[in-house]
Enzyme design. Structure first.
Site, short mmCIF file in Angstrom:
data_model
loop_
_atom_site.label_atom_id
_atom_site.label_comp_id
_atom_site.label_asym_id
_atom_site.label_seq_id
_atom_site.Cartn_x
_atom_site.Cartn_y
_atom_site.Cartn_z
CG HIS A 1 -2.17 -24.02 24.19
ND1 HIS A 1 -1.16 -24.55 24.98
CD2 HIS A 1 -2.96 -25.06 23.84
CE1 HIS A 1 -1.36 -25.86 25.10
NE2 HIS A 1 -2.45 -26.19 24.42
CG ASP B 1 -5.35 -26.92 26.25
OD1 ASP B 1 -4.99 -27.08 25.08
OD2 ASP B 1 -5.01 -27.68 27.18
CG ASP B 2 -8.72 -28.77 24.43
OD1 ASP B 2 -8.79 -28.94 23.20
OD2 ASP B 2 -7.68 -29.00 25.08
CG HIS C 1 -6.06 -28.11 21.12
ND1 HIS C 1 -5.07 -28.82 20.49
CD2 HIS C 1 -5.52 -27.72 22.31
CE1 HIS C 1 -4.00 -28.88 21.26
NE2 HIS C 1 -4.24 -28.21 22.38
CD GLU D 1 -1.41 -31.16 28.78
OE1 GLU D 1 -1.04 -31.71 27.73
OE2 GLU D 1 -2.60 -30.84 29.00
CG HIS E 1 0.65 -29.65 23.36
ND1 HIS E 1 0.45 -28.94 22.21
CD2 HIS E 1 -0.51 -29.56 24.07
CE1 HIS E 1 -0.80 -28.45 22.22
NE2 HIS E 1 -1.40 -28.81 23.34
N1 HPA Z 1 -2.72 -31.64 25.48
C1 HPA Z 1 -2.41 -32.50 24.53
N2 HPA Z 1 -3.16 -32.71 23.47
C2 HPA Z 1 -4.29 -32.02 23.35
C3 HPA Z 1 -4.68 -31.11 24.31
C4 HPA Z 1 -3.85 -30.90 25.43
O1 HPA Z 1 -4.09 -30.11 26.35
N3 HPA Z 1 -5.86 -30.59 23.91
C5 HPA Z 1 -6.16 -31.16 22.72
N4 HPA Z 1 -5.23 -32.03 22.38
ZN ZN Z 2 -3.24 -28.07 24.16
#
Ligand code: HPA
Ligand code: ZN
Length: 339
Positions: free
Chosen positions: A16, A277-278, A18, A199, A196
């Site tokens: 996971h 994630d990011d 991006h 969340e 996703h």
């Molecule tokens: N959630 C949803 N969209 C996203 C995320 C995330 O954590 N990171 C980059 N796009």
């Molecule tokens: Zn994500």
């Protein structure tokens, strides 16, 4: 061996991630400058200071702004190559990487420019770092299902370079059911499916992702904890969740890491994995996510080994390769017994 070193050396897959979320401010400035573009910040420190988020949307606004300086194949190569080197240093032997083509094609960048740049970096990582990786195309769920279908059409000629499709961006009010048709089409064309869900969205979105999009794993999925029947289903069916602890705290899904549900889910028998994630925005790459989570939730070597093996088992690697990599985890943990 201290916890940080152990978590860095532990063999793992990252599932996971991006690629646009690995855009460090230093590289952002360099790429903006060579493309003759300005970003609305004076320094790297100013960019970092802007990374205070209230929720998913406040993050996404800044994330899309950052990605807007990416124009050329070289830009996408440099972005992915920077991530792959960091991942290799974090013990990542295999990465399944999200990219958001619509973020770029909507600005006039060709789909092939994005894909060719990322792809050459993945091949370079295989040769120079001995690391395997794959690409997952994410549809932006704040845009229409028709736009997602048009993006899938662009991806079809490149099926050999894209392992699967996913669904990201603003979750609230954008249920998986909206994207049923495009996921049906993608799976029929041979793409694996992930999404996703749970969340910021309710547990029902996790169920929809499983029932309607037929996903092989759920990205985040942490709000499943609110629905006991769904939790039992995740355990019974061995559904993997790609959990991102530092992301969840930064976007205020949980107040602190000590409040995170990962430990409870792991104890309950859910197939959870740890991911970043990011990481350029959330304050840590994958090894940092492992170490800080282990510290906050008092996870021992047995739990760390389970998390690492879950990451390989939940991947789209061939079964034989998964077995080899899980054996590597067992050997690593056996050689570094808890004192
Ligand atoms: N959630 C949803 N969209 C996203 C995320 C995330 O954590 N990171 C980059 N796009
Ligand atoms: Zn994500």
């Amino acid at each position: 061996m201290d916890l940080d070193t152990l978590c860095r050396r532990l063999p793992k897959a990252e599932l996971h991630l991006h690629i646009e979320g690995t855009f460090e401010p230093e590289l952002m400035f360099a790429i903006a400058a060579r493309n003759g573009l300005r970003i609305p910040y004076g320094s790297v420190e100013e960019v970092r200071a802007a990374y205070e988020f209230d929720d998913l949307q406040s993050f996404l606004d800044i994330y899309y702004q950052g990605a807007s300086v990416l124009l050329t194949e070289q830009d996408f190569h440099d972005l992915a190559w920077a991530y792959l080197q960091r991942a290799a240093a974090d013990g990542v032997g295999h990465a399944e990487i999200f990219f958001d083509p619509q973020t770029h094609t909507d600005r006039g960048v060709a789909f092939e420019t994005v894909l060719d740049g990322l792809w050459s970096a993945l091949r370079r990582a295989e040769h120079e770092l001995g690391m395997s990786s794959a690409l997952i195309l994410c549809f932006l769920r704040h845009l229409s299902p028709e736009a997602a279908m048009a993006t899938l059409e662009q991806a079809l000629p490149h099926r050999d370079r894209i392992v699967g499709v996913g669904l990201d961006s603003s979750e609230r009010g954008r249920p998986p059911s909206l994207f049923r048709e495009v996921f049906d089409r993608a799976r029929a064309a041979g793409f694996r499916a992930v999404a996703h869900a749970g969340e910021e969205g309710p547990p029902a979105y996790v169920s929809e992702a499983l029932d309607l999009l037929h996903v092989a794993r759920v990205d985040h999925g942490v709000r499943a904890i609110e629905d006991e029947a769904l939790m039992q289903r995740l355990v019974d069916d061995g559904v993997p969740l790609t959990v991102c602890p530092l992301s969840n705290v930064k976007l205020r899904v949980f107040d602190t890491l000590a409040d995170h549900v990962l430990g409870r889910m792991l104890a309950r028998g859910v197939r959870v994995t740890v991911n970043s994630d990011d990481p350029a925005y959330f304050g840590g790459y994958v090894a940092e996510n492992f170490a800080r989570t282990a510290e906050a939730l008092h996870l021992g070597h047995a739990e760390l080994a389970t998390l690492a093996k879950n990451s390989f088992e939940a991947s789209f690697l061939p079964p034989e390769r998964i077995r080899q990599l899980c054996d590597e985890v067992d050997r690593f943990v056996a050689a570094h017994r808890e004192s």
